[in-house]
Design a protein around this motif. Structure first.
Motif, mmCIF file in Angstrom:
data_model
loop_
_atom_site.group_PDB
_atom_site.id
_atom_site.type_symbol
_atom_site.label_atom_id
_atom_site.label_comp_id
_atom_site.label_asym_id
_atom_site.label_seq_id
_atom_site.Cartn_x
_atom_site.Cartn_y
_atom_site.Cartn_z
ATOM 1 N N VAL A 100 0.847 -1.192 0.000
ATOM 2 C CA VAL A 100 0.000 0.000 0.000
ATOM 3 C C VAL A 100 0.886 1.248 0.000
ATOM 4 O O VAL A 100 1.741 1.411 0.878
ATOM 5 C CB VAL A 100 -0.954 0.029 1.219
ATOM 6 N N HIS A 101 0.661 2.087 -0.992
ATOM 7 C CA HIS A 101 1.356 3.377 -1.089
ATOM 8 C C HIS A 101 0.472 4.419 -0.411
ATOM 9 O O HIS A 101 -0.682 4.581 -0.789
ATOM 10 C CB HIS A 101 1.596 3.733 -2.555
ATOM 11 N N GLU A 135 3.617 0.514 2.910
ATOM 12 C CA GLU A 135 3.374 -0.512 3.919
ATOM 13 C C GLU A 135 3.027 -1.826 3.232
ATOM 14 O O GLU A 135 2.379 -1.851 2.194
ATOM 15 C CB GLU A 135 2.201 -0.136 4.840
ATOM 16 N N ARG A 136 3.455 -2.897 3.852
ATOM 17 C CA ARG A 136 2.997 -4.236 3.475
ATOM 18 C C ARG A 136 1.888 -4.559 4.457
ATOM 19 O O ARG A 136 2.050 -4.394 5.665
ATOM 20 C CB ARG A 136 4.132 -5.244 3.595
ATOM 21 N N HIS A 190 -2.814 -6.138 9.690
ATOM 22 C CA HIS A 190 -1.464 -5.901 10.200
ATOM 23 C C HIS A 190 -0.703 -5.124 9.143
ATOM 24 O O HIS A 190 -0.722 -5.482 7.966
ATOM 25 C CB HIS A 190 -0.765 -7.230 10.492
ATOM 26 N N ALA A 191 -0.037 -4.041 9.553
ATOM 27 C CA ALA A 191 0.735 -3.212 8.626
ATOM 28 C C ALA A 191 2.197 -3.165 9.069
ATOM 29 O O ALA A 191 2.487 -3.111 10.270
ATOM 30 C CB ALA A 191 0.165 -1.800 8.586
ATOM 31 N N THR A 192 3.096 -3.186 8.082
ATOM 32 C CA THR A 192 4.530 -3.090 8.340
ATOM 33 C C THR A 192 5.120 -2.045 7.408
ATOM 34 O O THR A 192 4.900 -2.104 6.193
ATOM 35 C CB THR A 192 5.231 -4.449 8.083
ATOM 36 N N PHE A 193 5.874 -1.077 7.972
ATOM 37 C CA PHE A 193 6.547 -0.087 7.134
ATOM 38 C C PHE A 193 7.597 -0.767 6.264
ATOM 39 O O PHE A 193 8.296 -1.671 6.717
ATOM 40 C CB PHE A 193 7.256 0.974 7.996
ATOM 41 N N LEU A 194 7.715 -0.276 5.032
ATOM 42 C CA LEU A 194 8.745 -0.761 4.125
ATOM 43 C C LEU A 194 9.627 0.419 3.724
ATOM 44 O O LEU A 194 9.228 1.259 2.929
ATOM 45 C CB LEU A 194 8.122 -1.380 2.867
ATOM 46 N N PRO A 195 10.813 0.497 4.287
ATOM 47 C CA PRO A 195 11.691 1.615 3.936
ATOM 48 C C PRO A 195 12.339 1.401 2.573
ATOM 49 O O PRO A 195 12.516 0.271 2.119
ATOM 50 C CB PRO A 195 12.746 1.580 5.046
#
Length: 155
Positions: free
Chosen positions: A111-112, A127-128, A146-151
Motif C-alpha cells: 500500500v502506497h 506498507e505491506r 497488520h501493517a509493516t513499514f517498508l523503507p
C-alpha cells in the motif's frame, strides 16, 4: 472389455477435471470478492467514509499498526480512518494476493500512502499489509489487519 474400462477411466478423468475447473473458478471468484472488499476498505479510509468500514469490519476487529500499536475496531475507525486531523491524499493498494481456506481468507498487499497530519507536510510511505477475512453466513468481513513499514521503496 478393455475398451469399456478405458472409456470409464476417461469419463472419470473428464469428470474430475470438470469439477476441478469449477472449483478453481469458484476460488477465483471468491478471491476477487476479497480483493474488492479490500479495495472498498482502503477507499473508505482515503475518503473518510465510515459506512463501508462499519459494514466491513467485524465487531472484534483488531489492527496492528506499523508502529506495533494494537487498536480495536472503534479506535481504527474513529481514531485513524475518520480522524479529521489525518488526511490521505493517496491510499493505493497494489499487488494483492489472496489465499482462501474454507471460511478464512488471507490477503497481502503493498500500500502506497501519502498522509497529512494536521498542518504538517505530507509524508509518503509504503506498507505491506496482511489482512484476515472470515466468512460467516455467506458474508466476508475483515477480522484482522497488520501493517509493516517498508523503507526504501520507490516513491
Amino acid at each position: 472389455m478393455k475398451k469399456a474400462i478405458q472409456a470409464i477411466i476417461l469419463s472419470l478423468l473428464l469428470l474430475f477435471q470438470s469439477r476441478l475447473h469449477a472449483q478453481n473458478e469458484k476460488t477465483t471468484a471468491m478471491q476477487q470478492t476479497i480483493i474488492q472488499l479490500h479495495r472498498t476498505i482502503m477507499k473508505a479510509v482515503k475518503d473518510k467514509d465510515g459506512a463501508p468500514l462499519h459494514e466491513s469490519l467485524k465487531n472484534d476487529f483488531i489492527f496492528t499498526s506499523a508502529t506495533a500499536e494494537l487498536w480495536d475496531r472503534d479506535k481504527f475507525i474513529n481514531g485513524f480512518a475518520l480522524n479529521p486531523s489525518l488526511q490521505f491524499p493517496e491510499f493505493a493498494p497494489q499487488g494483492q494476493q489472496v489465499i482462501i481456506n474454507d471460511n478464512t481468507a488471507v490477503l497481502t498487499a503493498l500500500v502506497h500512502i501519502k498522509i497529512v497530519r494536521g498542518a504538517a507536510a505530507p509524508q509518503e510511505l509504503w506498507e505491506r499489509t496482511t489482512e484476515t477475512y472470515v466468512r460467516q453466513q455467506g458474508v466476508w468481513k475483515l477480522l484482522a489487519l497488520h501493517a509493516t513499514f517498508l523503507p526504501g521503496l520507490p516513491k
